[in-house]
Write a protein that holds these residues in place. Structure first.
Motif, PDB file in Angstrom:
ATOM      1  N   ASP A 100       0.872  -1.055  -0.166  1.00 51.27           N
ATOM      2  CA  ASP A 100      -0.046   0.140   0.102  1.00 51.27           C
ATOM      3  C   ASP A 100       0.753   1.280   0.111  1.00 51.27           C
ATOM      4  O   ASP A 100       0.320   2.455  -0.709  1.00 51.27           O
ATOM      5  CB  ASP A 100      -0.915  -0.194   1.189  1.00 51.27           C
ATOM      6  N   ASP A 101       1.974   1.310   0.685  1.00 48.05           N
ATOM      7  CA  ASP A 101       2.817   2.512   0.714  1.00 48.05           C
ATOM      8  C   ASP A 101       3.911   2.646  -0.319  1.00 48.05           C
ATOM      9  O   ASP A 101       4.689   3.377   0.017  1.00 48.05           O
ATOM     10  CB  ASP A 101       3.363   2.474   2.118  1.00 48.05           C
ATOM     11  N   GLY A 102       3.687   1.701  -1.076  1.00 47.25           N
ATOM     12  CA  GLY A 102       4.751   1.959  -2.245  1.00 47.25           C
ATOM     13  C   GLY A 102       5.607   0.228  -2.797  1.00 47.25           C
ATOM     14  O   GLY A 102       4.907  -0.466  -2.408  1.00 47.25           O
ATOM     15  N   CYS A 103       6.199   0.400  -3.873  1.00 43.67           N
ATOM     16  CA  CYS A 103       6.791  -0.799  -4.343  1.00 43.67           C
ATOM     17  C   CYS A 103       7.991  -0.984  -4.086  1.00 43.67           C
ATOM     18  O   CYS A 103       8.655   0.088  -3.444  1.00 43.67           O
ATOM     19  CB  CYS A 103       6.756  -0.784  -5.943  1.00 43.67           C
ATOM     20  N   PHE A 104       8.582  -2.213  -3.979  1.00 48.03           N
ATOM     21  CA  PHE A 104      10.251  -2.341  -3.851  1.00 48.03           C
ATOM     22  C   PHE A 104      10.813  -3.504  -4.619  1.00 48.03           C
ATOM     23  O   PHE A 104      10.093  -4.333  -5.066  1.00 48.03           O
ATOM     24  CB  PHE A 104      10.579  -2.498  -2.448  1.00 48.03           C
ATOM     25  N   MET A 105      11.854  -3.449  -4.860  1.00 50.48           N
ATOM     26  CA  MET A 105      12.704  -4.413  -5.766  1.00 50.48           C
ATOM     27  C   MET A 105      13.622  -5.423  -4.874  1.00 50.48           C
ATOM     28  O   MET A 105      14.352  -4.511  -4.129  1.00 50.48           O
ATOM     29  CB  MET A 105      13.425  -3.807  -6.817  1.00 50.48           C
ATOM     30  N   VAL A 106      13.835  -6.576  -5.047  1.00 53.14           N
ATOM     31  CA  VAL A 106      14.623  -7.149  -4.171  1.00 53.14           C
ATOM     32  C   VAL A 106      15.257  -8.251  -5.205  1.00 53.14           C
ATOM     33  O   VAL A 106      14.737  -8.942  -6.159  1.00 53.14           O
ATOM     34  CB  VAL A 106      13.879  -8.178  -3.252  1.00 53.14           C
ATOM     35  N   ASN A 107      16.688  -8.235  -4.881  1.00 55.40           N
ATOM     36  CA  ASN A 107      17.449  -9.146  -5.763  1.00 55.40           C
ATOM     37  C   ASN A 107      17.851 -10.534  -4.697  1.00 55.40           C
ATOM     38  O   ASN A 107      18.456 -10.340  -3.775  1.00 55.40           O
ATOM     39  CB  ASN A 107      18.878  -8.499  -6.119  1.00 55.40           C
ATOM     40  N   PRO A 108      17.279 -11.637  -5.063  1.00 59.16           N
ATOM     41  CA  PRO A 108      17.151 -12.677  -4.279  1.00 59.16           C
ATOM     42  C   PRO A 108      18.734 -13.332  -4.400  1.00 59.16           C
ATOM     43  O   PRO A 108      19.102 -14.049  -3.307  1.00 59.16           O
ATOM     44  CB  PRO A 108      16.351 -13.489  -4.940  1.00 59.16           C
ATOM     45  N   PHE A 109      19.694 -12.789  -5.155  1.00 60.98           N
ATOM     46  CA  PHE A 109      21.078 -13.332  -5.363  1.00 60.98           C
ATOM     47  C   PHE A 109      21.933 -12.597  -4.342  1.00 60.98           C
ATOM     48  O   PHE A 109      22.699 -13.066  -3.225  1.00 60.98           O
ATOM     49  CB  PHE A 109      21.670 -13.162  -6.618  1.00 60.98           C
ATOM     50  N   SER A 110      21.628 -11.282  -4.326  1.00 62.60           N
ATOM     51  CA  SER A 110      22.685 -10.440  -3.328  1.00 62.60           C
ATOM     52  C   SER A 110      21.868 -10.084  -2.276  1.00 62.60           C
ATOM     53  O   SER A 110      22.464  -9.361  -1.216  1.00 62.60           O
ATOM     54  CB  SER A 110      23.007  -9.043  -4.373  1.00 62.60           C
ATOM     55  N   ARG A 111      20.524  -9.966  -2.280  1.00 59.07           N
ATOM     56  CA  ARG A 111      19.633  -9.522  -1.136  1.00 59.07           C
ATOM     57  C   ARG A 111      19.449  -8.117  -1.226  1.00 59.07           C
ATOM     58  O   ARG A 111      18.974  -7.277  -0.293  1.00 59.07           O
ATOM     59  CB  ARG A 111      20.006 -10.128   0.024  1.00 59.07           C
ATOM     60  N   ALA A 112      20.073  -7.505  -2.303  1.00 59.31           N
ATOM     61  CA  ALA A 112      19.882  -6.036  -2.318  1.00 59.31           C
ATOM     62  C   ALA A 112      18.413  -5.577  -2.491  1.00 59.31           C
ATOM     63  O   ALA A 112      17.806  -6.026  -2.916  1.00 59.31           O
ATOM     64  CB  ALA A 112      20.727  -5.264  -3.278  1.00 59.31           C
ATOM     65  N   THR A 113      17.931  -4.408  -2.089  1.00 59.73           N
ATOM     66  CA  THR A 113      16.511  -3.921  -1.947  1.00 59.73           C
ATOM     67  C   THR A 113      16.705  -2.525  -2.600  1.00 59.73           C
ATOM     68  O   THR A 113      17.617  -1.628  -2.141  1.00 59.73           O
ATOM     69  CB  THR A 113      15.956  -3.974  -0.692  1.00 59.73           C
ATOM     70  N   VAL A 114      15.489  -2.186  -3.494  1.00 60.14           N
ATOM     71  CA  VAL A 114      15.443  -0.650  -4.068  1.00 60.14           C
ATOM     72  C   VAL A 114      13.960  -0.353  -3.777  1.00 60.14           C
ATOM     73  O   VAL A 114      13.300  -1.302  -4.065  1.00 60.14           O
ATOM     74  CB  VAL A 114      16.051  -0.707  -5.276  1.00 60.14           C
ATOM     75  N   THR A 115      13.693   0.731  -3.196  1.00 61.67           N
ATOM     76  CA  THR A 115      12.406   0.922  -2.923  1.00 61.67           C
ATOM     77  C   THR A 115      11.916   2.008  -4.236  1.00 61.67           C
ATOM     78  O   THR A 115      12.736   2.738  -4.742  1.00 61.67           O
ATOM     79  CB  THR A 115      12.344   2.043  -1.884  1.00 61.67           C
ATOM     80  N   LEU A 116      10.682   1.910  -4.652  1.00 62.83           N
ATOM     81  CA  LEU A 116      10.031   2.654  -5.426  1.00 62.83           C
ATOM     82  C   LEU A 116       8.765   3.206  -5.149  1.00 62.83           C
ATOM     83  O   LEU A 116       7.992   2.688  -4.234  1.00 62.83           O
ATOM     84  CB  LEU A 116       9.677   1.726  -6.796  1.00 62.83           C
TER      85      LEU A 116
END
Length: 409
Positions: A100-116
């Protein structure tokens, strides 16, 4: 007589001293990401060799329930931790989730996260745009419906991201819409809002690709469009400044027509960069309509594929008969890539494809209860099934099956 000296025993060579060329041979036999990761985890020297050689592993097949398959193994596996189920889209090596408050991207290999940003947070251009656009003023309801803009769909409950591209560390582009129609939105990773040209007409965009520093989109009429990008002077955020046509499509007119035998051709288009070229893949799904007056469903049938290269100099699509003896196109509505597979002993000049339907734009049904990936041979113009041990139930919850590419990590 002098005592004969015995040779001093030499310690066996350490595995960490493995020569780089031999390490490359070992890695070339490990097409699966998990095996490459285990190789790199042996010691710092092997980890450095894996980084230096950079042999791209084959993609994984991701399913929305958190199950993953490798094309070389037919047993499913799950990433440790949260499992990564419930994603709504895929971009390279990233899984996209929405809340509800936004989208996010997760890289399952590096576990990095990016918010959108959330899809409800969109910065309009112009800022004072309203649902009653200038094209609809003074016109009839019918004429207004012929020119649907973002302002007519932005509050829809079923608004969703059909395609997302991480163009650069500072630019994200997305196709957002309902059903078959969508608009191009942009933002910076971590930003609080998207940007959209509020009065641009919504299109039936089929795919989008970031190619040689430019963003391209293709519509159902096979027109290739270039998306010019500028920066907002006040915020510095990216925004669409103009969309122009660079290739006019030459689509056959018989698509969506119903023939005498009650058959009809549905079409899907994909954009894929391959060996420095931008390709359009035209996929035809032959469907069978029920007899007049019948209550049956439209059933999907045989697939056909045609591949075209973008000839920018002459502004045209040029049909090609091969994608390369060592190349495989991995096609998916969410994410497509071209890869060299010769180092893995796999035959090339093929297309691996998914049904990749969507619940809100499904035009036909299937006889089979389960589905998998298919393989099309450009050389023999024939279609074969994928791995018989890799399959999943054909249902709305599993429509978002997609290719996931570890080399983008």
């Amino acid at each position: 007589m002098a005592e004969e000296k015995k040779p001093h025993p030499q310690p066996p060579p350490s595995w960490s001293a493995l020569r780089l060329d031999l390490a490359g041979l070992v890695l070339s036999l490990l097409p699966v990401y998990a095996d490459c990761a285990c190789f790199a985890a042996v010691c710092p020297q092997w980890r450095a060799a894996a980084r230096q050689l950079q042999l791209p592993p084959l993609p994984l097949l991701a399913l929305p329930d958190g199950t993953f398959y490798s094309l070389m193994y037919d047993k499913p596996f799950h990433f440790p931790g949260c499992g990564f189920s419930g994603y709504e889209n895929v971009c390279g090596s990233w899984l996209i989730f929405s809340r509800d408050d936004g989208c996010f991207m997760v890289n399952p290999f590096s576990r990095a996260t990016v918010t959108l940003p959330a899809l409800s947070s969109v910065r309009l251009r112009p800022p004072n745009a309203s649902a009653k656009s200038k094209w609809a003023e003074g016109g009839s309801v019918e004429s207004a419906n012929l020119y649907i803009t973002w302002m007519r769909i932005n509050e829809a409950d079923n608004l969703r991201i059909s395609k997302l591209i991480l163009c650069s560390p500072n630019l994200v582009a997305a196709l957002v819409g309902i059903g078959p129609i969508s608009q191009i939105l942009m933002c910076q990773p971590g930003a609080l809002s998207w940007s959209v040209r509020a009065y641009d007409r919504i299109e039936d965009f089929q795919d989008m690709s970031f190619y040689q520093g430019k963003l391209y989109a293709i519509a159902k009429d096979e027109n290739l469009l270039v998306v010019n990008i500028s920066q907002d002077h006040s915020t510095g955020d990216p925004q669409v400044s103009r969309i122009g046509r660079v290739i006019e499509g030459d689509c056959p007119t018989w698509y969506d027509a119903v023939f005498e035998d009650n058959s009809s051709a549905c079409k899907k288009l994909y954009l894929v960069e391959s060996r420095g070229m931008l390709l359009m893949v035209r996929r035809t799904i032959w469907c069978q309509f029920p007899e007049p007056g019948g209550d049956g469903k439209i059933m999907g049938g045989q697939n056909e594929f045609e591949v075209f290269e973008a000839d920018f100099e002459h502004s045209r699509w040029v049909k090609v008969s091969t994608v390369g003896d060592d190349q495989v196109l991995f096609l998916g509505r969410r994410c497509s890539r071209s890869m060299s597979v010769s180092q893995y002993g796999l035959p090339g000049d093929r297309i691996f494809f998914l049904d990749d339907d969507e619940d809100n734009r499904l035009d036909y049904a299937y006889d089979e209860e389960k589905t998998s990936f298919g393989v099309y041979s450009m050389r023999f113009r024939s279609i074969g099934s994928g791995d018989p041990n890799i399959s999943w139930k054909r249902c709305a919850e599993m429509y978002l099956a997609a290719w996931l590419f570890p080399q983008d990590r």
